[in-house]
Design an enzyme around this catalytic site. Sequence first.
Site, PDB file in Angstrom:
ATOM      1  CE  LYS A 140      -4.159  -1.733   2.057  1.00 34.23           C
ATOM      2  NZ  LYS A 140      -5.154  -1.524   3.099  1.00 34.23           N
ATOM      3  CG  HIS A 168       6.408 -10.137  -9.254  1.00 35.61           C
ATOM      4  ND1 HIS A 168       7.467 -10.986  -9.512  1.00 35.61           N
ATOM      5  CD2 HIS A 168       6.433  -9.877  -7.914  1.00 35.61           C
ATOM      6  CE1 HIS A 168       8.098 -11.230  -8.365  1.00 35.61           C
ATOM      7  NE2 HIS A 168       7.506 -10.560  -7.386  1.00 35.61           N
ATOM      8  CG  ASP A 181      14.659  -7.706  -8.939  1.00 40.58           C
ATOM      9  OD1 ASP A 181      14.645  -7.912  -7.723  1.00 40.58           O
ATOM     10  OD2 ASP A 181      13.645  -7.658  -9.647  1.00 40.58           O
ATOM     11  CG  ASP A 184      11.583  -8.025  -4.419  1.00 40.55           C
ATOM     12  OD1 ASP A 184      10.938  -6.993  -4.209  1.00 40.55           O
ATOM     13  OD2 ASP A 184      11.154  -9.174  -4.163  1.00 40.55           O
ATOM     14  CB  VAL A 188      17.588  -4.702 -21.429  1.00 44.30           C
ATOM     15  CG1 VAL A 188      17.285  -4.684 -19.941  1.00 44.30           C
ATOM     16  CG2 VAL A 188      17.031  -3.459 -22.103  1.00 44.30           C
ATOM     17  CG  PHE A 221      21.703 -10.930  -6.649  1.00 45.96           C
ATOM     18  CD1 PHE A 221      21.825  -9.917  -7.587  1.00 45.96           C
ATOM     19  CD2 PHE A 221      22.839 -11.646  -6.297  1.00 45.96           C
ATOM     20  CE1 PHE A 221      23.045  -9.626  -8.175  1.00 45.96           C
ATOM     21  CE2 PHE A 221      24.069 -11.367  -6.882  1.00 45.96           C
ATOM     22  CZ  PHE A 221      24.178 -10.355  -7.824  1.00 45.96           C
ATOM     23  NE  ARG A 266       4.034  -7.943   8.914  1.00 43.61           N
ATOM     24  CZ  ARG A 266       3.230  -6.912   9.027  1.00 43.61           C
ATOM     25  NH1 ARG A 266       2.514  -6.540   7.985  1.00 43.61           N
ATOM     26  NH2 ARG A 266       3.154  -6.250  10.146  1.00 43.61           N
TER      27      ARG A 266
HETATM   28 ZN    ZN Z   1       9.356  -9.329  -3.510  1.00 37.83          ZN
END
Ligand code: ZN
Length: 640
Positions: A2, A112, A145, A147, A164, A169, A241
């Site tokens: 959010k 994603h 990336d 994330d 590109v 990772f 989380r």
């Molecule tokens: Zn993620």
Amino acid sequence: MKPFRMRMAHSLISAYELDQYMEVIKPIPATSNEMTRFHSNDYIEYLKRASPEFAEKQQLDTQKYLNFDDCPPFDGIFEFCSISSGGSISGAQKLNHGDSDIVINWSGGLHHAKKSEASGFCYVNDIVLAILELLRYHQRVLYLDIDVHHGDGVEEAFYSSDRVMTVSFHKFGEFFPGTGDLKDIGIGKGKHHAINVPLRDGIDDDTYSSIFQPIMQKVIEVFRPGAIVMQCGTDSLSGDRLGCFNLSMNGHARCVQFMKNFGIPLLCLGGGGYTVRNVARTWVYETSVLLNKEVSKVLPYNEYYEFYGPEYVLDVPKSNMDNQNSPQYLEFIIKSVFEYLRHVQHTPSVQLHEVPPDWPGFDSEAEAEMLDQDADANMETRITTLQNDRHVTTMNELEVDNDDANDDDSDTYLVTTSSGRTVRLPNPQSGRHRRQARNTKQKTSRGSKITTKSTRTNRNTATSTNGNIQTNKDDVNEKSTKETNTPDEFIGDIYKHNGTASRPVRSNSSILSNESTEKKQEIENKNYSEYKSEEEKEKESVEEKATDEKEENIGEEKKVDEYKSASDAETTQDQEATSAVVGDVKNVETENNEMDVDSNIQDGEIEKAVDEIMEAEETVQNNNDVEENQKDDLESANNL
Ligand SMILES: [Zn+2]
């Protein structure tokens, strides 16, 4: 996911006064037309209307475009996507025009999202849109990336492009989205331009650095990007989380620092991160790293101060969780990635790589001579065959096709220049050049004056028509039928703006310097300084109290109450000044609501996480077997 996360981060950035060291802009939201540079028309049309009620009525479309578990429809969905991607596109433009060296959009990084489908909390892929923007000015763009999840949407978009390079990772093995295997390295021209670093649970700062730094050093060395887009998802932090890594805030920021040090134009984006106080902490700290400004560990008072208790410090420590990434495993990954990059290394640069192979070694004198001859021989032609061929990249049409089987004449012929040097010229009678001339004619008849430069962008971007991008192929036809969104139109748009292409800037943007904006800015600044002087007083007293209470070990509750009453006394007069590069926050919800929602998510997610861990344990043995096999494969490859 959010906007609350960005609001917290921005509030803390302001409290640290870091905004004084950067230009804060309010970018215009992306239009649906801009989004369809990557996404399909029908998907974006659906998103524009996707309220919960509409989604309910249009069951079939909803099933096709949204995944209800991760990506439910909500009111304002399109506006949310517009703001997020508008920020990243504007950021790319700032870099393109040299207005900034580094741009941050913590509300971006939604890696994603697919061409025609929402995935993993991501609806519109701002990253792909930003990279497409950067490709207008930069021959090569690097996407990185960090994330905890694989950056699948971006990888997929550029999987067949060598302009590109995507490097991700992430946790791999029984983990969303399930892609990102070490062996997935790109296809066609994009082969070896997708790098995946699959990691296991519990990786800590030093282990992460030990694999991140050598790989990224090598990537920069061989790929030499003109710009970098870095997705800084914070779900790779300890205690997230949904994540399962054990990075501290410092360990995460070390990656940002490392990339900054290359001095290449850098677009830093947000991404995942589900323990909101740590998301905000880390993005604030990374903002300070990018600004080269030291910040105090003691958190200054801010709008969301109570969320950072009981420590009230700028830190996310690592835990004592087990690190399942053995030195042998990491060594194997590094070795494999270096092996892939070796192929990129042998491509000296896109520029040389793209020059037709049958034109070697002109010196400048011979070259000038040759160009003169070409110009004389083709006085009526605006862009001659020779000029076309001499562009940085070749045209699609030059690629070998079946016609070549019928062409037995030579593509080139030798001439002797006045300086006595023998040079090779293209043979206008050859099949290749005849074919090229045909294609040039075709283009002209479609009414767009496209240079080879634009064709280069066209061929290599995600909206390419060459059909070798798996996820795009179904969409290419429908795109081509809709005039406003064909790739050619997109490319044409660049040249309409005469090379300084830019989206229009909203008149109230702080980028502009017109009179009304200045006045507005003045008022905003005045309000802001008044607000700050009030805030300073609050801050001082609250900080003193916090310190005292800590020392005296007074209970949490009392402190939170005091901060809440302090918050209540605040006004919202400064909404304008505080909305910023981290996102234009409009839907003000109460803090309590947010906290309730958070707790619900937490309960659900813990259960999910436990399930995932159980499953992961079962597959550890399988993974080990796979790893052994991979090692064997690599060894035999090396032997070969
Ligand atoms: Zn993620």
